[in-house]
Scaffold this motif. Structure first.
Motif, short mmCIF file in Angstrom:
data_model
loop_
_atom_site.label_atom_id
_atom_site.label_comp_id
_atom_site.label_asym_id
_atom_site.label_seq_id
_atom_site.Cartn_x
_atom_site.Cartn_y
_atom_site.Cartn_z
N ALA A 75 -4.47 -2.27 -20.08
CA ALA A 75 -3.05 -2.27 -19.74
C ALA A 75 -2.71 -3.62 -19.13
N GLN A 76 -1.44 -3.97 -19.18
CA GLN A 76 -0.99 -5.17 -18.50
C GLN A 76 -0.88 -4.88 -17.00
N GLU A 77 -1.08 -5.93 -16.20
CA GLU A 77 -1.01 -5.80 -14.74
C GLU A 77 -0.27 -7.01 -14.18
N ASP A 78 0.55 -6.76 -13.18
CA ASP A 78 1.22 -7.82 -12.45
C ASP A 78 0.47 -8.02 -11.14
N LEU A 79 -0.27 -9.11 -11.03
CA LEU A 79 -1.10 -9.35 -9.86
C LEU A 79 -0.29 -9.75 -8.64
N TRP A 80 1.02 -9.95 -8.78
CA TRP A 80 1.89 -10.13 -7.63
C TRP A 80 2.13 -8.80 -6.91
N ASP A 81 1.84 -7.71 -7.58
CA ASP A 81 2.12 -6.38 -7.06
C ASP A 81 0.79 -5.68 -6.74
N PRO A 82 0.49 -5.47 -5.44
CA PRO A 82 -0.77 -4.81 -5.09
C PRO A 82 -0.92 -3.42 -5.69
N GLY A 83 0.19 -2.86 -6.15
CA GLY A 83 0.13 -1.54 -6.77
C GLY A 83 -0.64 -1.51 -8.08
N HIS A 84 -1.03 -2.69 -8.58
CA HIS A 84 -1.77 -2.73 -9.85
C HIS A 84 -3.19 -2.21 -9.68
N PHE A 85 -3.66 -2.06 -8.43
CA PHE A 85 -5.08 -1.79 -8.21
C PHE A 85 -5.53 -0.49 -8.88
N ALA A 86 -4.70 0.53 -8.86
CA ALA A 86 -5.10 1.80 -9.47
C ALA A 86 -5.35 1.61 -10.96
N THR A 87 -4.53 0.77 -11.60
CA THR A 87 -4.75 0.47 -13.02
C THR A 87 -6.06 -0.27 -13.21
N ALA A 88 -6.30 -1.26 -12.35
CA ALA A 88 -7.54 -2.02 -12.46
C ALA A 88 -8.76 -1.12 -12.29
N GLN A 89 -8.70 -0.24 -11.33
CA GLN A 89 -9.82 0.66 -11.07
C GLN A 89 -10.11 1.57 -12.27
N ALA A 90 -9.05 2.08 -12.89
CA ALA A 90 -9.22 2.96 -14.05
C ALA A 90 -9.83 2.20 -15.22
N ILE A 91 -9.40 0.95 -15.42
CA ILE A 91 -9.93 0.15 -16.53
C ILE A 91 -11.41 -0.12 -16.34
N VAL A 92 -11.81 -0.51 -15.13
CA VAL A 92 -13.22 -0.78 -14.86
C VAL A 92 -14.05 0.49 -15.02
N ASP A 93 -13.51 1.62 -14.60
CA ASP A 93 -14.26 2.88 -14.68
C ASP A 93 -14.57 3.26 -16.12
N VAL A 94 -13.63 3.01 -17.01
CA VAL A 94 -13.85 3.33 -18.43
C VAL A 94 -14.65 2.24 -19.11
N ASN A 95 -14.16 1.01 -19.04
CA ASN A 95 -14.71 -0.06 -19.88
C ASN A 95 -16.09 -0.52 -19.45
N LEU A 96 -16.31 -0.65 -18.16
CA LEU A 96 -17.61 -1.14 -17.68
C LEU A 96 -18.51 0.01 -17.24
N LEU A 97 -18.06 0.78 -16.25
CA LEU A 97 -18.92 1.85 -15.75
C LEU A 97 -19.15 2.92 -16.81
N GLY A 98 -18.12 3.19 -17.62
CA GLY A 98 -18.30 4.15 -18.71
C GLY A 98 -19.35 3.69 -19.70
N THR A 99 -19.32 2.40 -20.02
CA THR A 99 -20.34 1.84 -20.92
C THR A 99 -21.73 2.01 -20.32
N ILE A 100 -21.87 1.72 -19.03
CA ILE A 100 -23.18 1.83 -18.38
C ILE A 100 -23.64 3.28 -18.33
N ARG A 101 -22.73 4.20 -18.02
CA ARG A 101 -23.11 5.62 -17.97
C ARG A 101 -23.67 6.08 -19.32
N VAL A 102 -22.99 5.71 -20.40
CA VAL A 102 -23.41 6.16 -21.72
C VAL A 102 -24.74 5.52 -22.11
N ILE A 103 -24.89 4.22 -21.85
CA ILE A 103 -26.15 3.55 -22.16
C ILE A 103 -27.30 4.18 -21.37
N ASP A 104 -27.08 4.42 -20.07
CA ASP A 104 -28.12 5.03 -19.25
C ASP A 104 -28.52 6.40 -19.79
#
Length: 253
Positions: free
Chosen positions: A88-117
């Motif tokens: 998703a797009q994020e506006d880094l001027w707005d601290p409210g973007h963090f929830a979006t960032a957290q969800a993206i990392v959880d799927v794209n990175l941590l999700g990848t690691i969970r499946v590989i493990d």
């Protein structure tokens, strides 16, 4: 890779690139299990003859259940594709973007690691197999309106490199698919997005090479992958930064 005789599980295969590759692997002669969250799509794919498992890559228990269900029905699985992703797009001027960032990392990175493990012990016990990770051209050439998406995919690239080194000599190969913008839900707004069918055909041609390339680079992603080497990085990032003006709220400031 002999794409005609694999036993493949594609996690995140109910739409977009994942579904395209699932259909192409099956058409080539491989057995394919599709994992995803959409129960309606999974039911339809089951009717078409695909193996299916319900999986949420953000939930470790769900990943373990899906692994067990998949291996119970298809104990010969030798190829894992970690396709699940979000952005998703994020506006880094707005601290409210963090929830979006957290969800993206959880799927794209941590999700990848969970499946590989989950699947690595099975592949190591077989003594052969392939793990296909999925990064992005944006992981090499940032698109500033999507900062966390790019960061997560850069992390997948780094993780893939380390995974390959750690699995060297085991018979388990690691191949990284690096898509550019493709005409799926994630890339549909990009007028330069590659048609999904053309992208899928090019990827399968790359997978069929012997040996399978360490990175699956279609022609359309080469400008991203090699921007730093080619000396075009700064110019291209500046061009892509023009998209920041379209972020919601920027015109009000």
């Amino acid at each position: 890779m002999d794409i005609t005789s694999r036993s493949v599980i594609i996690v995140g295969g109910t739409a977009g690139i994942g579904l395209e590759l699932a259909r192409r692997f099956r058409a080539a002669g491989s057995t394919v299990v599709v994992g995803g969250r959409s129960t309606d799509v999974l039911a339809q794919l089951a009717e078409e003859g695909f193996g299916t498992v319900e999986i949420d890559v953000t939930d470790s228990a769900s990943v373990t259940r899906a692994r067990d269900d998949a291996l119970r029905a298809h104990p010969g699985i030798d190829t894992l594709v970690t396709m699940a992703g979000t952005g998703a797009q994020e506006d880094l001027w707005d601290p409210g973007h963090f929830a979006t960032a957290q969800a993206i990392v959880d799927v794209n990175l941590l999700g990848t690691i969970r499946v590989i493990d989950a699947f690595t012990p099975h592949l190591l016990a077989r003594g052969e197999g392939t793990i296909v990770t999925v990064s992005s051209g944006i992981g090499f050439l940032p698109y500033p309106p999507m900062p966390t998406y790019g960061a997560s995919k850069a992390a997948v690239h780094a993780y893939s490199e380390a995974l390959r080194a750690q699995l060297a000599g085991t018979g388990v190969d690691v191949t990284e698919l690096v898509p550019p913008a493709v005409a799926t839900w994630l890339g549909s707004s990009n007028p330069h997005a590659l048609p999904l069918d053309a992208f899928g055909a090019e990827v399968m041609d790359l997978l069929a090479q012997e040996p399978t390339p360490r990175e699956l680079l279609v022609q359309g992603v080469l400008m991203h992958r090699w921007a730093e080497r080619d000396g075009t990085y700064d110019e291209l990032v500046a061009q892509r930064s023009q998209g920041l003006a379209a972020l919601p709220g920027r015109t009000r400031r």
